[in-house]
Design an enzyme around this catalytic site. Structure first.
Site, PDB file in Angstrom:
ATOM      1  CG  HIS A 172       5.673  -2.409  -1.786  1.00 21.38           C
ATOM      2  ND1 HIS A 172       4.478  -2.076  -1.180  1.00 21.38           N
ATOM      3  CD2 HIS A 172       6.561  -2.578  -0.780  1.00 21.38           C
ATOM      4  CE1 HIS A 172       4.642  -2.031   0.136  1.00 21.38           C
ATOM      5  NE2 HIS A 172       5.893  -2.337   0.406  1.00 21.38           N
TER       6      HIS A 172
HETATM    7  O1  RIB Z   1       7.339   1.880  -0.379  1.00 20.68           O
HETATM    8  C1  RIB Z   1       7.708   0.772  -1.151  1.00 20.68           C
HETATM    9  C2  RIB Z   1       8.638   1.183  -2.244  1.00 20.68           C
HETATM   10  O2  RIB Z   1       9.822   1.752  -1.693  1.00 20.68           O
HETATM   11  C3  RIB Z   1       9.122  -0.008  -3.094  1.00 20.68           C
HETATM   12  O3  RIB Z   1       9.382   0.428  -4.393  1.00 20.68           O
HETATM   13  C4  RIB Z   1      10.404  -0.399  -2.425  1.00 20.68           C
HETATM   14  O4  RIB Z   1      11.306  -1.050  -3.316  1.00 20.68           O
HETATM   15  C5  RIB Z   1      10.954   0.942  -2.040  1.00 20.68           C
HETATM   16  O5  RIB Z   1      11.598   1.486  -3.176  1.00 20.68           O
END
Ligand code: RIB
Ligand code: CA
Length: 339
Positions: free
Chosen positions: A268
């Site tokens: 992500h």
């Molecule tokens: O949903 C994904 C996010 O939530 C990313 O930033 C991961 O590191 C968690 O923080």
């Protein structure tokens, strides 16, 4: 009426980062603040930013999220030292959301938050100033639209600043955040993505702050899944960063692979950095985005008026497409620059 995905249907929400043929190439590093809850994917985002001379990291601000604040802050120190950058100031921010109890995600990230990497305890210390005060100070002394804020965790820190000092939004060039999800739903509840679920009020404050907001949600991160051969290339770099990154990612991807039955997991947070460096790799739409903060069933839901069916104002550049190969090629290139 056909909507052009790249042009705002209404309003003057201009994506300051969007390069056009008349846009001269950046000649000075772009000042950014990374607001983060490391987190293996946060770690890759920090490493990527460190490797990019186009970006000037003013500081890293830690927030409670994937794991409690003491761990996210310590992890940020560890990652900067891994990259040979103990000079980057790291600040601890909020240890909980604005109005709710903290939710963490050890089931995804492990008890340390960066399980997989066995990094030594940091030799540097956190800055004595609280992250919220430091961000406030940075924005106060900044020029108009000077600083880019990169939240890749719950937006508790930056929302606290903007709630207390709303006029500071004019000092922000762009808030480029990883968070939210609409077409693919949520990754923590059926309707909520983790960062927004942990602090939905914070996300709503950011979206209504008046600062230009670019959101990289699950709708785009789920279109660029890690491949094992790519992780092998990262490991084959043979560097401290390459080996540590590969170890973290092999731990991190297992949860999503099991959950979604895919051959790789989404990575992500580095999408925020990749977007800053190469916005042409991404495609989205200017639209209204609101966050559900009341319904117990859908708390933290990202409500995206993608088709412009309401009269709610445009307040976000919401990204849904990515050049996945370009993203991973860029990330490998950046990691290869690190020790
Ligand atoms: O949903 C994904 C996010 O939530 C990313 O930033 C991961 O590191 C968690 O923080
Ligand atoms: Ca994160």
């Amino acid at each position: 009426m056909t909507l052009d995905l790249d042009c705002p249907p209404t309003g003057n929400h201009q994506n300051p980062n969007k390069l056009t043929s008349s846009t001269p190439p950046a000649i000075t590093p772009r000042p950014i603040i990374i607001d983060t809850d490391p987190g293996q994917d946060d770690a890759l985002a920090i490493l990527a930013a460190i490797a990019a001379p186009e970006l000037k990291i003013l500081g890293i601000t830690a927030v409670a999220g994937n794991v409690p604040l003491d761990l996210t802050a310590n992890n940020a120190l560890k990652i900067c030292e891994l990259a040979g950058r103990p000079d980057i100031p790291v600040f601890a921010g909020r240890d909980r959301p604005l109005r709710r109890d903290l939710i963490t995600a050890e089931q995804v990230h492990g008890t340390t938050g960066i399980d997989g990497a066995d990094l030594p305890e940091p030799t540097t210390s956190l800055q004595p100033q609280n992250a919220v005060d430091w961000i406030t100070e940075q924005l106060t002394k900044a020029n108009e639209q000077e600083i880019t804020i990169c939240p890749v965790g719950p937006m508790s820190n930056i929302a606290t600043v903007l709630e207390a000092y709303p006029t500071l939004s004019s000092k922000i060039r762009e808030i480029v955040c990883m968070g939210g999800g609409f077409f693919v739903g949520g990754n923590t509840t059926p309707t909520a993505e983790f960062n927004v679920l942990v602090d939905p009020e914070a996300a709503q404050i950011v979206l209504h702050s008046g600062a230009p907001v670019t959101m990289l949600p699950l709708d785009v991160t789920h279109k660029a899944l890690m491949a094992h051969h790519w992780i092998s290339k990262v490991r084959t770099l043979g560097t401290h960063c390459g080996i540590a990154a590969a170890n973290m990612l092999e731990f991190y991807e297992r949860f999503d692979m099991e959950k979604y039955g895919t051959s790789g997991g989404p990575l992500h947070d580095p999408n925020v950095i990749a977007y800053l460096l190469h916005p042409e790799m991404y495609k989205g739409r200017y639209c209204n985005v609101e966050i559900e903060t009341i319904s117990p069933l859908t708390t933290g839901m990202t409500v995206v008026d993608w088709w412009g069916v309401t009269d709610r104002p445009v307040n976000c550049y919401y990204i849904t497409e990515v050049d996945a190969d370009g993203f991973y090629n860029l990330l490998l290139e950046l990691l290869a620059r690190l020790p």
